[in-house]
Write a protein that holds these residues in place. Structure first.
Motif, PDB file in Angstrom:
ATOM      1  N   LEU A   1       4.953   4.335  -2.409  1.00  0.00           N
ATOM      2  CA  LEU A   1       5.111   5.753  -2.080  1.00  0.00           C
ATOM      3  C   LEU A   1       3.760   6.458  -2.088  1.00  0.00           C
ATOM      4  O   LEU A   1       2.905   6.184  -2.923  1.00  0.00           O
ATOM      5  N   LYS A   2       3.614   7.382  -1.165  1.00  0.00           N
ATOM      6  CA  LYS A   2       2.451   8.241  -1.181  1.00  0.00           C
ATOM      7  C   LYS A   2       2.529   9.183  -2.381  1.00  0.00           C
ATOM      8  O   LYS A   2       3.604   9.437  -2.924  1.00  0.00           O
ATOM      9  N   ASN A   3       1.395   9.726  -2.801  1.00  0.00           N
ATOM     10  CA  ASN A   3       1.420  10.753  -3.841  1.00  0.00           C
ATOM     11  C   ASN A   3       2.276  11.920  -3.367  1.00  0.00           C
ATOM     12  O   ASN A   3       2.119  12.405  -2.246  1.00  0.00           O
TER      13      ASN A   3
ATOM     14  N   GLU B   1       0.824  -1.202   0.000  1.00  0.00           N
ATOM     15  CA  GLU B   1       0.000   0.000   0.000  1.00  0.00           C
ATOM     16  C   GLU B   1       0.859   1.254   0.000  1.00  0.00           C
ATOM     17  O   GLU B   1       2.028   1.238   0.378  1.00  0.00           O
ATOM     18  N   GLU B   2       0.252   2.354  -0.428  1.00  0.00           N
ATOM     19  CA  GLU B   2       0.936   3.647  -0.390  1.00  0.00           C
ATOM     20  C   GLU B   2       1.130   4.053   1.065  1.00  0.00           C
ATOM     21  O   GLU B   2       0.165   4.294   1.789  1.00  0.00           O
ATOM     22  N   GLN B   3       2.383   4.094   1.521  1.00  0.00           N
ATOM     23  CA  GLN B   3       2.616   4.402   2.923  1.00  0.00           C
ATOM     24  C   GLN B   3       3.881   5.215   3.174  1.00  0.00           C
ATOM     25  O   GLN B   3       4.001   5.882   4.201  1.00  0.00           O
TER      26      GLN B   3
ATOM     27  N   HIS C   1       7.167   2.783  -6.596  1.00  0.00           N
ATOM     28  CA  HIS C   1       6.082   3.714  -6.927  1.00  0.00           C
ATOM     29  C   HIS C   1       4.797   3.308  -6.217  1.00  0.00           C
ATOM     30  O   HIS C   1       4.041   4.166  -5.739  1.00  0.00           O
ATOM     31  N   SER C   2       4.558   2.004  -6.109  1.00  0.00           N
ATOM     32  CA  SER C   2       3.308   1.527  -5.501  1.00  0.00           C
ATOM     33  C   SER C   2       3.252   1.776  -3.999  1.00  0.00           C
ATOM     34  O   SER C   2       2.162   1.914  -3.434  1.00  0.00           O
TER      35      SER C   2
ATOM     36  N   LYS D   1       6.792  10.932  -7.232  1.00  0.00           N
ATOM     37  CA  LYS D   1       5.544  10.273  -7.641  1.00  0.00           C
ATOM     38  C   LYS D   1       4.450  11.311  -7.843  1.00  0.00           C
ATOM     39  O   LYS D   1       4.236  12.152  -6.992  1.00  0.00           O
TER      40      LYS D   1
END
Length: 248
Positions: free
Chosen positions: A133-135, A100-102, A130-131, A248
């Motif tokens: 990382l948070k936006n 997850e993005e974390q 990339h998957s 990202k």
């Protein structure tokens, strides 16, 4: 011998051999890219014995370190425990990152990415990072330049001796373009005064700057900075270490 097996004995001497690496400068690079590291969630990819992970944790970051070598991670975990630092260390190859993005920041330090054998593995690593990382999250990494693999490494053999550890490092061109095969013979002084020898074989590969740019963009990153040799200057034909900062 694959790269995972190669680090079994190497983990015991790694820290002494890396003593000249400016890890504090790497912390500064990450801090600049992330607008500070305090309370940021950082994944240290290819963390080795945890030298950078510890410095990031001491700076107030929440750190997860991953490495494919259990021997390296054993050293890292002991280092963190001795300093009473809460760092999560996970045994996995970097191209298997997923979740997850974390994370606010990902770092692949000191040419760890160069142990991947092909473009597909590099792309898998970038996709995985990339998957998770948070936006707005940032990736910072460095790699050997093609000048270093094709010219500098071919100037071997190299030697080292600090009275406790000595090595003879022979290099030859690898099978793939911009790859190098290293054969190292280590001699480590035991308490008895005698030296124990062990031998290792390591393979690294790099790509042109534009190829890393293409792979980062394919994974969904935006390139922010490319610089060389710890200086805020663009790479040139004799640069040895290339740094990338991507968002990202």
């Amino acid at each position: 011998m694959d790269n995972k097996e190669a680090y079994t004995d190497f983990a015991l001497v790694y820290d002494e051999l890396m003593i000249d690496i400016p890890y504090d400068a790497y912390v500064d690079l990450i801090s600049l890219a992330a607008d500070g590291i305090k309370e940021k969630k950082i994944i240290d990819v290819g963390c080795g014995t945890g030298l950078l992970s510890v410095k990031l944790s001491q700076g107030g970051a929440f750190v997860t370190g991953i490495d494919l070598s259990r021997d390296m991670l054993n050293v890292a975990e002991k280092r963190a425990n001795d300093l009473s630092l809460d760092i999560d260390f996970l045994e996995k190859p970097m191209q298997a990152i997923e979740g997850e993005e974390q994370f606010d920041v990902a770092v692949i330090a000191i040419d760890s990415l160069n142990y991947l054998p092909d473009r597909e593995s590099v792309l898998d690593t970038f996709n995985g990072i990339h998957s998770v990382l948070k936006n707005g999250g940032v990736l910072v990494f460095d790699v050997h330049s093609t000048f270093k693999t094709d010219v500098i490494f071919m100037e071997g053999p190299f030697t080292f001796n600090n009275d406790r550890i000595a090595y003879i490092w022979n290099t030859e061109e690898g099978d793939e373009e911009h790859s190098v095969m290293s054969e190292l013979s280590f001699f480590v002084k035991e308490d008895s005064g005698l030296y124990r020898r062990f031998d290792e074989r390591h393979q690294q590969r790099t790509f042109h700057v534009y190829e890393y740019v293409d792979l980062l963009r394919e994974a969904g990153f935006t390139i922010e900075r490319i610089f060389a040799d710890w200086e805020d200057e663009p790479p040139h034909e004799e640069s040895e270490r290339i740094f990338f900062q991507a968002r990202k």
